[in-house]
Design a protein around this motif. Structure first.
Motif, mmCIF file in Angstrom:
data_model
loop_
_atom_site.group_PDB
_atom_site.id
_atom_site.type_symbol
_atom_site.label_atom_id
_atom_site.label_comp_id
_atom_site.label_asym_id
_atom_site.label_seq_id
_atom_site.Cartn_x
_atom_site.Cartn_y
_atom_site.Cartn_z
ATOM 1 N N GLN A 279 0.822 -1.202 0.000
ATOM 2 C CA GLN A 279 0.000 0.000 0.000
ATOM 3 C C GLN A 279 0.856 1.252 0.000
ATOM 4 O OE1 GLN A 279 -2.949 0.242 3.106
ATOM 5 N NE2 GLN A 279 -3.773 2.183 2.360
ATOM 6 N N ALA A 280 1.955 1.221 0.710
ATOM 7 C CA ALA A 280 2.832 2.390 0.759
ATOM 8 C C ALA A 280 3.424 2.699 -0.611
ATOM 9 C CB ALA A 280 3.943 2.169 1.779
ATOM 10 N N GLY A 366 10.325 5.218 5.731
ATOM 11 C CA GLY A 366 10.798 4.049 6.451
ATOM 12 C C GLY A 366 9.909 2.824 6.364
ATOM 13 N N VAL A 367 8.972 2.817 5.427
ATOM 14 C CA VAL A 367 8.069 1.666 5.288
ATOM 15 C C VAL A 367 8.727 0.550 4.495
ATOM 16 C CG1 VAL A 367 5.789 0.892 4.526
ATOM 17 C CG2 VAL A 367 6.090 3.216 5.418
ATOM 18 N N ILE A 368 9.501 0.905 3.462
ATOM 19 C CA ILE A 368 10.276 -0.103 2.741
ATOM 20 C C ILE A 368 11.760 0.213 2.926
ATOM 21 C CG2 ILE A 368 8.435 -0.512 1.064
ATOM 22 C CD1 ILE A 368 10.034 1.098 -1.001
ATOM 23 N N THR A 369 12.575 -0.792 2.802
ATOM 24 C CA THR A 369 14.010 -0.648 3.028
ATOM 25 C C THR A 369 14.706 -0.166 1.761
ATOM 26 O OG1 THR A 369 14.551 -2.892 2.321
ATOM 27 C CG2 THR A 369 13.896 -2.586 4.644
ATOM 28 N N PRO A 370 15.929 0.352 1.870
ATOM 29 C CA PRO A 370 16.681 0.720 0.667
ATOM 30 C C PRO A 370 16.806 -0.442 -0.309
ATOM 31 C CG PRO A 370 17.714 1.686 2.575
ATOM 32 C CD PRO A 370 16.631 0.786 3.098
ATOM 33 N N PRO A 544 -10.800 9.329 4.659
ATOM 34 C CA PRO A 544 -9.345 9.465 4.476
ATOM 35 C C PRO A 544 -8.961 9.565 2.999
ATOM 36 C CG PRO A 544 -9.833 7.786 6.104
ATOM 37 C CD PRO A 544 -11.153 8.170 5.491
ATOM 38 N N ILE A 545 -8.010 10.449 2.719
ATOM 39 C CA ILE A 545 -7.534 10.654 1.358
ATOM 40 C C ILE A 545 -6.227 9.888 1.170
ATOM 41 C CG2 ILE A 545 -6.202 12.749 1.876
ATOM 42 C CD1 ILE A 545 -7.328 13.877 -0.801
ATOM 43 N N HIS A 546 -5.996 9.420 -0.040
ATOM 44 C CA HIS A 546 -4.822 8.603 -0.336
ATOM 45 C C HIS A 546 -4.022 9.205 -1.485
ATOM 46 C CE1 HIS A 546 -7.688 5.837 1.656
ATOM 47 N NE2 HIS A 546 -6.601 5.360 2.215
ATOM 48 N N LEU A 547 -2.881 8.594 -1.744
ATOM 49 C CA LEU A 547 -2.029 8.993 -2.858
ATOM 50 C C LEU A 547 -2.221 8.017 -4.009
ATOM 51 C CD1 LEU A 547 1.222 9.807 -0.830
ATOM 52 C CD2 LEU A 547 -0.423 11.439 -1.755
ATOM 53 N N LEU A 551 2.341 10.013 -7.354
ATOM 54 C CA LEU A 551 2.478 10.944 -6.234
ATOM 55 C C LEU A 551 3.445 10.388 -5.195
ATOM 56 C CD1 LEU A 551 -1.205 12.168 -5.729
ATOM 57 C CD2 LEU A 551 0.588 13.103 -7.200
ATOM 58 N N VAL A 552 3.405 9.085 -4.975
ATOM 59 C CA VAL A 552 4.380 8.449 -4.081
ATOM 60 C C VAL A 552 5.787 8.626 -4.644
ATOM 61 C CG1 VAL A 552 5.142 6.241 -3.091
ATOM 62 C CG2 VAL A 552 2.708 6.792 -3.180
ATOM 63 N N ALA A 553 5.905 8.620 -5.952
ATOM 64 C CA ALA A 553 7.205 8.779 -6.612
ATOM 65 C C ALA A 553 7.671 10.233 -6.641
ATOM 66 C CB ALA A 553 7.143 8.234 -8.032
#
Length: 620
Positions: A279-280, A366-370, A544-547, A551-553
């Motif tokens: 989801q992130a 910090g939701v996903i790692t490098p 709630p509003i989402h991306l 937009l995440v990028a």
């Protein structure tokens, strides 16, 4: 000033001379086009199958799918249904009256005209009691016109079909509106706002010539119907005076391919990722990308015979067996605008994901790692010209990109949109992983502000539905469509009574008190609220509003960039640290750099003007 109807024009050039009582004369040159089109949309697509039989209009009369105009009557019965009415027959005992917004109470009898214009089947409904000699405004028409626009985004090589009953909108007809629909004004047919705008222009000309000049014309329709209202009004000002886009998107350039790529990654290298990470990366409510993939990724696939919707599937493109066949893609629906690659003959394709850092916000939060971020961007891949998954990122065609902006198919928010009231409403469906997520309203607003320096002509409403329906104390679900039409009518009537020239200031000056951003609580209470990204605001607490992936990028809220300009990777800009090996891998993924969202997109030019012409007309 005087107004007159001119008849007897021949196709092509005509000279019209008007003589005043005192002998003064005026001359104007007019070009009259055939009702089959095209006028400015470019050559008709081919092959093209007729659907007049399926629409109840009989066998087509010619290759342009024409059919004889017909008229049907219906009445509203006491049980709430529309039923066939026979002129000259006895008055049905269950006939109900209706009172129009002008205060006239008339028998609720509707005449529906059916015919073909610009190769599309249209239906035109208006109150009409055939027992009397009066008609239209003398009888029940309130002088206003509503046009409905259908959803989807299709790639069909046919006329489309509808039924005579499809235009029987109680919401509009009971109030006295004339009401129009058309198979071409369904985005799931051809997904081309240039062609749709031309069709609306021709339909409105027919309406004016046949029934009279409407006081104003308002659009209605959701999803792809919202796309049409916004796109047509930007490109062809004057056709619609007010817009009611529900479940709105700014246009059909929705970066849908991103979801297909991300879902493919999650089926393979990212199969073990938990839902929170997925989801992130998507930005949407969980599983919304999967809904997008099921719904609209197929319109990119050239071999999608179902999408072409031809009775003869042997005509459909197949890379191996039929390389000269018709291709079932959105870019083919827009080939007159995007242009064709001279080497392949295929329509050019604007979609691009070079430099896009998928999951960037998820990484910095910090939701996903490098390591996961690097793997995602290594493996996400792209789609080739046939819509097939490939390992490498794919660059958009610069000519197609430029033409998408210049034409208005990538909606800038400018053009005619600055001078119309826009009441955008939706029911909240994010929480059921529906594709109609509410952040799109804010993208529309961002584009209006970017183009016009203001957005006070834009109102956003939201209420609950499906998982959490909004209802009042009596248990009645809030009817946003009816409420919107009431407010829009007040707004447009005030503008019509104002002699000031049309301008953004005129739109704002005539804005009624009810035309404010608002949400309905789950108890059915309308609550004014500014629509923004403040997650602690009352509206965002309830809905709630989402991306979304771009937009995440890091893309701007306007989300109006097909192809980003690039900048060198700067590892100091990340909120995390990459190991040296991860840095080297990321540099291989982005050898020319990553998206610089602070700059305009590549070939992101201004709208080229109103009523642009894209190829030969019927008279060329």
């Amino acid at each position: 000033s005087a107004r007159a109807r001119v008849s007897g024009l021949r196709d092509g050039a005509n000279t019209v001379t008007a003589t005043a009582a005192r002998g003064a004369m005026g001359t104007i040159e007019l070009t009259n086009y055939p009702k089959d089109g095209p006028i400015f949309s470019g050559p008709h697509m081919t092959p093209y199958e007729c659907r007049t039989v399926e629409s109840g209009l009989g066998e087509p009369l010619d290759e342009n799918c024409n059919a004889a105009t017909r008229y049907d009557w219906f009445y509203k019965a006491t049980d709430g249904d529309f039923k066939p009415f026979t002129p000259g027959g006895s008055t049905p005992a269950d006939l109900t009256p209706t009172t129009t917004i002008d205060g006239r109470t008339v028998p609720y009898i509707v005449r529906v005209e059916s015919g073909v214009i610009n190769r599309s089947v249209y239906r035109l409904a208006v109150l009409d009691d055939p027992v009397t000699e009066a008609f239209m405004q003398d009888e029940g028409w309130n002088g206003r016109l509503g046009v409905t626009f259908g959803g989807g985004c299709g790639t069909k090589y046919n006329q489309g079909a509808n039924t005579v009953e499809s235009v029987l909108s109680d919401l509009y007809l009971s109030r006295g509106f004339a009401f129009i629909n058309s198979t071409e004004l369904v985005n799931n047919q051809h997904c081309n706002q240039v062609l749709q705008g031309e069709t609306l222009m021709m339909l409105k000309e027919h309406f004016i010539e046949t029934y009279g000049v409407p006081k104003w014309t308002v659009g209605t329709g959701g999803s792809g119907g919202a796309i049409q209202q916004l796109g047509i009004t930007q490109m062809y000002p004057g056709l619609l005076d007010g817009l009611q886009p529900s479940l709105a998107y700014p246009d059909s350039s929705l970066h849908t391919a991103d979801c297909g790529l991300i879902e493919n990654f999650f089926r393979n290298e990212g199969a073990s990722w938990p839902k929170a990470k997925k989801q992130a990366v998507e930005g949407y409510y969980v599983d919304t990308c999967a809904s997008w993939e099921r719904s609209f990724v197929p319109v990119m696939f050239a071999e999608n015979a179902r999408g072409c919707d031809l009775s003869d599937e042997s005509l459909v493109y197949n890379a191996r067996n039929n390389p000269r066949g018709v291709r079932c893609t959105v870019q083919e629906m827009r080939a007159n605008i995007y242009g064709r690659d001279p080497a392949t003959g295929f329509a050019r394709k604007p979609q691009d994901n070079v430099g896009v850092q998928y999951g960037l916000k998820a990484l910095n939060d910090g939701v996903i790692t490098p390591g996961e971020f690097v793997l995602l961007n290594e493996k996400v891949g792209g789609y080739d010209i046939d819509g097939k998954l490939v390992a490498q990122r794919v660059a958009g065609d610069p000519i197609a990109i430029r033409n998408a902006y210049e034409s208005g198919l990538m909606n800038s928010g400018g053009g005619g949109l600055a001078n119309v009231p826009i009441l955008s409403y939706r029911w909240y469906t994010d929480e059921i992983s529906d594709i109609h997520s509410r952040e799109r309203d804010l993208s529309v607003r961002a584009r209006l502000e970017k183009a016009n320096g203001r957005s006070d002509n834009h109102v956003i409403w939201i209420a609950g539905r499906t998982a959490r329906p909004t209802a009042n104390a009596e248990g009645e679900v809030v009817d946003l469509s009816s409420l919107a039409l009431d407010v829009m009518t007040e707004w447009l009537d005030a503008m019509a009574a104002d002699d000031a020239p049309l301008s953004p200031d005129k739109v704002a000056a005539n804005k009624p008190a009810g035309a404010v951003d608002a949400f309905w609580t789950l108890e059915g209470v309308k609550t004014p609220a500014v629509m923004d990204w403040d997650m602690s605001s009352p509206v965002n607490q309830v809905y709630p509003i989402h991306l979304e992936p771009r937009l995440v990028a890091g893309a701007p809220i306007a989300n109006d960039v097909f192809k980003c300009q690039l900048k060198p990777i700067d590892f100091s800009e990340y909120e995390v640290e990459f190991a040296p090996s991860q840095q080297r891998r990321l540099e291989r993924v982005f050898p020319d750099g990553v998206c610089d969202w602070s700059k305009p997109g590549v070939e992101q030019v201004a709208l080229g003007g109103a009523y642009q012409k894209w190829g030969a007309s019927a008279l060329d």
